[in-house]
Design a protein around this motif. Sequence first.
Motif, short mmCIF file in Angstrom:
data_model
loop_
_atom_site.label_atom_id
_atom_site.label_comp_id
_atom_site.label_asym_id
_atom_site.label_seq_id
_atom_site.Cartn_x
_atom_site.Cartn_y
_atom_site.Cartn_z
N ASP A 475 -7.39 39.34 2.73
CA ASP A 475 -6.21 38.65 3.27
C ASP A 475 -5.40 39.51 4.25
O ASP A 475 -4.37 39.06 4.75
CB ASP A 475 -5.29 38.20 2.13
CG ASP A 475 -5.96 37.16 1.22
OD1 ASP A 475 -6.76 36.38 1.74
OD2 ASP A 475 -5.67 37.17 0.01
N MET A 476 -5.87 40.71 4.52
CA MET A 476 -5.13 41.60 5.42
C MET A 476 -5.10 41.06 6.85
O MET A 476 -6.07 40.47 7.32
CB MET A 476 -5.77 43.00 5.43
CG MET A 476 -5.51 43.82 4.18
SD MET A 476 -6.35 45.42 4.25
CE MET A 476 -5.59 46.17 5.71
N ASN A 477 -3.98 41.29 7.53
CA ASN A 477 -3.86 40.93 8.95
C ASN A 477 -4.49 42.04 9.78
O ASN A 477 -4.00 43.17 9.77
CB ASN A 477 -2.38 40.75 9.32
CG ASN A 477 -2.20 40.30 10.77
OD1 ASN A 477 -2.84 40.80 11.67
ND2 ASN A 477 -1.31 39.35 10.98
N MET A 478 -5.56 41.71 10.49
CA MET A 478 -6.27 42.70 11.30
C MET A 478 -6.14 42.38 12.79
O MET A 478 -6.93 42.85 13.61
CB MET A 478 -7.74 42.77 10.89
CG MET A 478 -7.98 43.19 9.45
SD MET A 478 -7.39 44.87 9.09
CE MET A 478 -8.65 45.83 9.94
N ASP A 479 -5.12 41.60 13.15
CA ASP A 479 -4.91 41.24 14.56
C ASP A 479 -4.37 42.44 15.34
O ASP A 479 -3.70 43.32 14.78
CB ASP A 479 -3.93 40.07 14.67
CG ASP A 479 -4.49 38.78 14.11
OD1 ASP A 479 -5.74 38.68 14.01
OD2 ASP A 479 -3.69 37.89 13.76
N ASP A 480 -4.64 42.43 16.64
CA ASP A 480 -4.09 43.48 17.50
C ASP A 480 -3.13 42.87 18.50
O ASP A 480 -3.04 41.65 18.65
CB ASP A 480 -5.21 44.25 18.22
CG ASP A 480 -6.13 43.34 19.03
OD1 ASP A 480 -5.64 42.38 19.65
OD2 ASP A 480 -7.35 43.58 19.04
N LYS A 481 -2.38 43.74 19.16
CA LYS A 481 -1.52 43.30 20.27
C LYS A 481 -1.82 44.19 21.46
O LYS A 481 -2.06 45.39 21.33
CB LYS A 481 -0.04 43.36 19.89
CG LYS A 481 0.50 44.72 19.49
CD LYS A 481 1.97 44.62 19.10
CE LYS A 481 2.53 45.97 18.66
NZ LYS A 481 3.95 45.88 18.26
N PHE A 482 -1.80 43.58 22.64
CA PHE A 482 -2.26 44.27 23.84
C PHE A 482 -1.14 45.03 24.51
O PHE A 482 -0.01 44.56 24.62
CB PHE A 482 -2.85 43.27 24.83
CG PHE A 482 -3.41 43.90 26.06
CD1 PHE A 482 -4.69 44.44 26.05
CD2 PHE A 482 -2.68 43.99 27.23
CE1 PHE A 482 -5.23 45.04 27.17
CE2 PHE A 482 -3.21 44.57 28.36
CZ PHE A 482 -4.48 45.11 28.34
N GLY A 483 -1.48 46.22 24.94
CA GLY A 483 -0.63 47.02 25.81
C GLY A 483 -1.58 47.97 26.53
O GLY A 483 -2.79 47.75 26.56
N LEU A 484 -1.04 49.04 27.09
CA LEU A 484 -1.93 50.03 27.66
C LEU A 484 -2.84 50.58 26.56
O LEU A 484 -4.01 50.89 26.79
CB LEU A 484 -1.11 51.16 28.29
CG LEU A 484 -1.89 52.14 29.17
CD1 LEU A 484 -2.46 51.44 30.39
CD2 LEU A 484 -1.00 53.30 29.59
N THR A 485 -2.28 50.70 25.35
CA THR A 485 -3.06 51.09 24.18
C THR A 485 -3.11 49.92 23.20
O THR A 485 -2.25 49.04 23.21
CB THR A 485 -2.46 52.32 23.48
OG1 THR A 485 -1.12 52.03 23.07
CG2 THR A 485 -2.47 53.52 24.41
N LEU A 486 -4.13 49.91 22.34
CA LEU A 486 -4.36 48.79 21.42
C LEU A 486 -3.72 49.11 20.07
O LEU A 486 -4.14 50.01 19.36
CB LEU A 486 -5.87 48.58 21.25
CG LEU A 486 -6.31 47.23 20.71
CD1 LEU A 486 -5.94 46.11 21.66
CD2 LEU A 486 -7.81 47.23 20.47
#
Length: 499
Positions: A475-486
């Motif tokens: 059930d862990m949230n493994m989403d990422d968010k974009f920037g110059l680094t991930l």
Amino acid sequence: MDFLALILCASLVWVLVQALRFLEKKASTSPSNLPPGPPPLPVIGNLLELGNLPHKSLAKLALTYGPIIKLRLGFITTIVISSPSVAREILQAHDASFSNRMVPDTITAFKQDALGLPWAPISPLWRNLRRVCNLHIFTNKKLDSTQQLRLKKVEELLAHVKISAQVGDAVDIGEAAFRTTLNFLSNTIFSLDLADPSSVSAAEFKKIVSRITVEAGKPNIADYFPVLKKIDPQGSRRRMKMYFGQLLDMFEGLIRKRLQMRTPSDYARKDDVLDTLIDICEDTNEDMEIFQIKHLMLDLFVAGTDTTSNTLEWAMAELLHNPDKLSRAQTELDQVIGKGNLVDESNIARLPYLQAIVKETFRLHPTVPLLLPRKSGAELEIGGVTVPEGAQVFVNVWAIGRDGTLWEDPNAFMPERFLGSEMDVKGQSFELIPFGGGRRVCPGLPLALRMLHMMLGSLLNCFNWKHEGGIEPEDMNMDDKFGLTLQKDQPLRAVPTLV
């Protein structure tokens, strides 16, 4: 209609006219045999194709149009590479033609585009900065001499986690890793802790660095329509100037203080990086100015802290998400160095599964998912198509790492795939190039690998871990968010217990 609205409308009409003129001229001079890609809309081109997570949007486009595609982002022709063979052509075979950067407008604040090592054009200044890093900061000899300092900082990390374990509190993994990396760098460079109650706190410093990477990575209309750069319509460059200024002012203060300390004849040398750099500035045979030091510091601290802490956070998240992999890693650590012991650098070579975990984390979560943008210096034939001169070039290492033709079960976290493999992350195996390749490969790579293995191995060997709130692994949230680094979309908070 008020005056401001009139000005806005007039500006929009002017931009549209300029765009149409530009596109008409571009169409008449564009080479034939350009890479395939989605048809562009008038004026804005393919900007809407990027979405909120460009690394994923571009990976989907590659499934349709192939490993080398062309987009028109406003006025900017952009080429996106999504295969190791084409990446090798760009970063190795034609490295000289693709060594300069397409610089985001935000990076021009305080002339960081000209003075910063990651962005500066290939020039005598860039070569000198690179030589300084290679000879005076990141050589194996220099890194070996600071092993004890890294051990001390990892011991401080473990002591901090132990306090949380004793009271049952969760640890913000990314922030703890950031503090450790920040204090190691600041001791190596300035002989002091920057994450100290009497100085800039790690949380404040991390906030500034995070804002810099987000600002540098997020879409900026001035980058796609260069005619708008003078007015900075989104205020991106103004904000970046503030963030850069906060760090540059702090570094300048530390440099001035050191210069004053060096004045007396009985000055006791620190023999840290700052003393070395000041020596270089004072040596007439060397070519470096004092003001360049603070810009180099900006590069070292922004690149060295955020990237390392993000990768460690992703590694811990993947292990908590895959308990069987976590158990195997802890078993290896117990058998090789004994449960509860700190991992030092001499142990790393004897821990193949720990090394495989780090490689697998880089594959799934590359620190800079599109690498830093290159600029084509000439019209060249690449991968059977023409890359025009002046084009912006991205290498989508995130897409390469998730390519099902290269990797079995590409979205699964399987460190075992690297056991017995000669593949490494040092810029020669183009299936796995989180640090880039060619002459622009990240100079801090040797230090990052040492820090990552030490911190990750020690955290796994000295504590057991579970997700805060009793969240089940699946059930862990493994989403990422974009920037110059991930970065992780939600920071990882985990509860340690003593082994």
